[in-house]
Write a protein that holds these residues in place. Structure first.
Motif, PDB file in Angstrom:
ATOM      1  N   LEU A   8       6.857  -1.007 -15.948  1.00  0.00           N
ATOM      2  CA  LEU A   8       5.984  -2.378 -15.716  1.00  0.00           C
ATOM      3  C   LEU A   8       5.772  -2.656 -14.507  1.00  0.00           C
ATOM      4  N   PHE A   9       6.515  -2.149 -13.577  1.00  0.00           N
ATOM      5  CA  PHE A   9       6.372  -2.236 -11.869  1.00  0.00           C
ATOM      6  C   PHE A   9       5.177  -1.876 -11.389  1.00  0.00           C
ATOM      7  N   GLU A  10       4.479  -0.558 -12.085  1.00  0.00           N
ATOM      8  CA  GLU A  10       3.413  -0.003 -11.825  1.00  0.00           C
ATOM      9  C   GLU A  10       2.166  -0.711 -12.621  1.00  0.00           C
ATOM     10  N   LEU A  11       2.546  -1.092 -13.861  1.00  0.00           N
ATOM     11  CA  LEU A  11       1.241  -2.078 -14.387  1.00  0.00           C
ATOM     12  C   LEU A  11       1.138  -3.385 -13.522  1.00  0.00           C
ATOM     13  N   GLU A  12       2.563  -3.993 -12.944  1.00  0.00           N
ATOM     14  CA  GLU A  12       2.238  -5.042 -12.070  1.00  0.00           C
ATOM     15  C   GLU A  12       1.471  -4.815 -11.024  1.00  0.00           C
ATOM     16  N   GLU A  13       1.546  -3.749 -10.281  1.00  0.00           N
ATOM     17  CA  GLU A  13       0.898  -3.367  -8.944  1.00  0.00           C
ATOM     18  C   GLU A  13      -0.551  -3.176  -9.353  1.00  0.00           C
ATOM     19  N   ARG A  14      -1.053  -2.561 -10.576  1.00  0.00           N
ATOM     20  CA  ARG A  14      -2.304  -2.460 -10.712  1.00  0.00           C
ATOM     21  C   ARG A  14      -2.981  -3.834 -11.294  1.00  0.00           C
ATOM     22  N   LEU A  15      -2.221  -4.793 -11.865  1.00  0.00           N
ATOM     23  CA  LEU A  15      -2.837  -5.929 -12.241  1.00  0.00           C
ATOM     24  C   LEU A  15      -3.178  -6.925 -11.235  1.00  0.00           C
ATOM     25  N   GLU A  16      -2.331  -6.919 -10.176  1.00  0.00           N
ATOM     26  CA  GLU A  16      -2.519  -7.863  -8.878  1.00  0.00           C
ATOM     27  C   GLU A  16      -3.854  -7.837  -8.617  1.00  0.00           C
ATOM     28  N   ALA A  17      -4.632  -6.734  -8.767  1.00  0.00           N
ATOM     29  CA  ALA A  17      -5.970  -6.912  -8.006  1.00  0.00           C
ATOM     30  C   ALA A  17      -7.139  -7.556  -8.892  1.00  0.00           C
ATOM     31  N   TYR A  18      -6.537  -7.977 -10.127  1.00  0.00           N
ATOM     32  CA  TYR A  18      -7.201  -8.572 -11.224  1.00  0.00           C
ATOM     33  C   TYR A  18      -6.652 -10.046 -11.518  1.00  0.00           C
ATOM     34  N   ASP A  19      -5.974 -10.639 -10.441  1.00  0.00           N
ATOM     35  CA  ASP A  19      -5.307 -11.911 -10.545  1.00  0.00           C
ATOM     36  C   ASP A  19      -4.490 -12.121 -11.875  1.00  0.00           C
TER      37      ASP A  19
END
Length: 52
Positions: A8-19
């Motif tokens: 989940l922390f990896e997904l969270e990092e990726r999704l930050e770029a998409y607000d």
């Protein structure tokens, strides 16, 4: 719902770029989909979403 193998922390990092923000242990929300955000007496917040 989607099944992923990422942590989940990896997904969270990726999704930050998409607000997207993490709103609980297992949920993410698109910031642009929030119409209003209201505090509750319990200390939590209630989000009303835009329905397009």
């Amino acid at each position: 719902m989607f099944l992923i193998k990422e942590k989940l922390f990896e997904l969270e990092e990726r999704l930050e770029a998409y607000d997207y923000v993490r709103i609980s242990k297992i949920d993410f929300m698109d910031i642009d989909s929030i119409a209003t955000l209201s505090p509750k007496t319990s200390g939590r917040f209630e989000a009303s979403l835009i329905n397009e």
